[in-house]
Design a protein around this motif. Sequence first.
Motif, PDB file in Angstrom:
ATOM      1  N   VAL A   1       0.847  -1.199   0.000  1.00  0.00           N
ATOM      2  CA  VAL A   1       0.000   0.000   0.000  1.00  0.00           C
ATOM      3  C   VAL A   1       0.881   1.247   0.000  1.00  0.00           C
ATOM      4  N   ASP A   2       1.945   1.200   0.818  1.00  0.00           N
ATOM      5  CA  ASP A   2       2.834   2.340   0.984  1.00  0.00           C
ATOM      6  C   ASP A   2       3.532   2.693  -0.325  1.00  0.00           C
ATOM      7  N   ASN A   3       4.021   1.692  -1.039  1.00  0.00           N
ATOM      8  CA  ASN A   3       4.915   1.949  -2.166  1.00  0.00           C
ATOM      9  C   ASN A   3       4.272   1.903  -3.541  1.00  0.00           C
ATOM     10  N   PHE A   4       3.204   1.151  -3.676  1.00  0.00           N
ATOM     11  CA  PHE A   4       2.670   0.977  -5.028  1.00  0.00           C
ATOM     12  C   PHE A   4       1.521   1.911  -5.331  1.00  0.00           C
ATOM     13  N   ILE A   5       0.942   2.554  -4.283  1.00  0.00           N
ATOM     14  CA  ILE A   5      -0.095   3.546  -4.550  1.00  0.00           C
ATOM     15  C   ILE A   5       0.576   4.905  -4.487  1.00  0.00           C
ATOM     16  N   PRO A   6       0.576   5.626  -5.552  1.00  0.00           N
ATOM     17  CA  PRO A   6       1.309   6.890  -5.552  1.00  0.00           C
ATOM     18  C   PRO A   6       0.641   7.951  -4.688  1.00  0.00           C
ATOM     19  N   ILE A   7       1.453   8.844  -4.124  1.00  0.00           N
ATOM     20  CA  ILE A   7       1.089  10.024  -3.353  1.00  0.00           C
ATOM     21  C   ILE A   7       0.309   9.710  -2.077  1.00  0.00           C
ATOM     22  N   VAL A   8      -0.937   9.176  -2.178  1.00  0.00           N
ATOM     23  CA  VAL A   8      -1.735   8.957  -0.966  1.00  0.00           C
ATOM     24  C   VAL A   8      -1.349   7.662  -0.274  1.00  0.00           C
ATOM     25  N   GLY A   9      -0.495   6.861  -0.929  1.00  0.00           N
ATOM     26  CA  GLY A   9      -0.130   5.553  -0.383  1.00  0.00           C
ATOM     27  C   GLY A   9       0.392   5.620   1.037  1.00  0.00           C
ATOM     28  N   GLY A  10       1.268   6.614   1.289  1.00  0.00           N
ATOM     29  CA  GLY A  10       1.869   6.733   2.621  1.00  0.00           C
ATOM     30  C   GLY A  10       0.819   6.974   3.683  1.00  0.00           C
ATOM     31  N   PHE A  11      -0.103   7.924   3.388  1.00  0.00           N
ATOM     32  CA  PHE A  11      -1.170   8.213   4.342  1.00  0.00           C
ATOM     33  C   PHE A  11      -2.044   6.989   4.565  1.00  0.00           C
ATOM     34  N   ALA A  12      -2.365   6.304   3.444  1.00  0.00           N
ATOM     35  CA  ALA A  12      -3.235   5.130   3.539  1.00  0.00           C
ATOM     36  C   ALA A  12      -2.594   4.082   4.425  1.00  0.00           C
ATOM     37  N   ALA A  13      -1.276   3.867   4.236  1.00  0.00           N
ATOM     38  CA  ALA A  13      -0.592   2.861   5.053  1.00  0.00           C
ATOM     39  C   ALA A  13      -0.649   3.242   6.524  1.00  0.00           C
TER      40      ALA A  13
END
Lengths: 55, 375
Positions: B263-275
């Motif tokens: 989730v952190d690395n493969f979803i761009p931009i919002v991935g970090g927040f989502a993780a």
Amino acid sequence: MELMKEWVKNIFILILTLTFIEMLLPLSRMEKFIKFVFSLIVMATILSPLLIFLE
Amino acid sequence: MKHTNKEGKGDMDYESILKEQMEKLNLTELEDIMEDAAEQSNGIFSALSADEIVQSFIKGEPLFDTEILLEHIWDVFLYEIRAGLVLGVEIISICIVMGLLKNFSNSFGDKPVSTLGTVVCSCLVITLCLRDFMITYESCLGTLNIMTNTMQILLPILIPLLISIGGFSSGGVLNPVIMGAITIFNTVLQKFILPILFISSIFILINSLTEKDYVSRLAVFLRRAALFLTGLAVTIFTGLTAIQGLATKTADGLLVNTARYSVDNFIPIVGGFAADSVDMVLSCAAVIKNGIGVLGIVIILCLLVMPVLKILAIAVIYKLTAVLAEPVATKQISASLNEMGSAVITMAVVLGLCALMFLIFLTIIIGIGGGRLWN
């Protein structure tokens, strides 16, 4: 479990009866022999569940 | 204490997540048991809800005041001893009559008469002890059943929570293992161990009738065997469960970390927040799971404390009666009273072992995925 119950009941009743019979025995030289026979009977009753394994 | 939102995201307040998650759980059954258990424990423990426990986790408050708890336990113990004194006094008075009969047998001049008196008195003592032991036995059996029921209600709530925080394989493996262990253990205790203890105490009592020891060794052997079997069962079941828990824990960590990483690395931009928010939701679920686990532990302790105190009080009464009966009554009676005390203590030990096993199960479930997730 039924077997166990029967066994415990037998030992209980046997010892109770033996105690009362012992009391009624006349004081004589035979008393000791009779008591010995009684203990043999108790031993046989304690061992009785083993018969099932032997069969 | 004011809770500030450390994450800095308005909708990610952990209290609201906790609340939302708590509302989705159906805990009425569990809370009913808690109330019953608290009532049964005579005010030693007060009824807690899962919500309160979770709140006190977050605020860092202790669940119980230890001093008050110990005071309550001591009060209840003394009360039970006072209640049990009747039995002790009855036995002692019979023993005194017995001593009189025995010592005055010379004045009767007849041996059978005094022996008959002794035997009748022993019969009375046996009846009293058996009646009392029946009550102990019943309460032991009842407590065992209630504890098993509690575990059976608790597991279907805890295991889905465990799975929801990512313990896929742990939940899948532990549920059948723990359920099976609890059911088997309950059956073994009910059908074998407790009846064996009962039989052993019957032998102890019947042995006091005769001058010769007919079945004293048998009684002691049965008691030791029962205790040994319980210990063995507890060791095997807890060992199996602990190994399963440890083995699957690593597998779960792998799964969750992979999910978070992707989730952190493969979803761009919002991935970090989502993780991060996944982490947040998971931690909240973990807090709730641990809260319910602790609630379960408190319930088990509540259910355990009264019967154990009662049984120990009865054991103390037996031992004291044996001490007091020794000078006046026959050697057999005091020996058998002493042994009865040990038999009753064995009951308490078996109950304690059973509760210990349940507590270990709950602790294993709490331990999985607690604190920092899967690291």
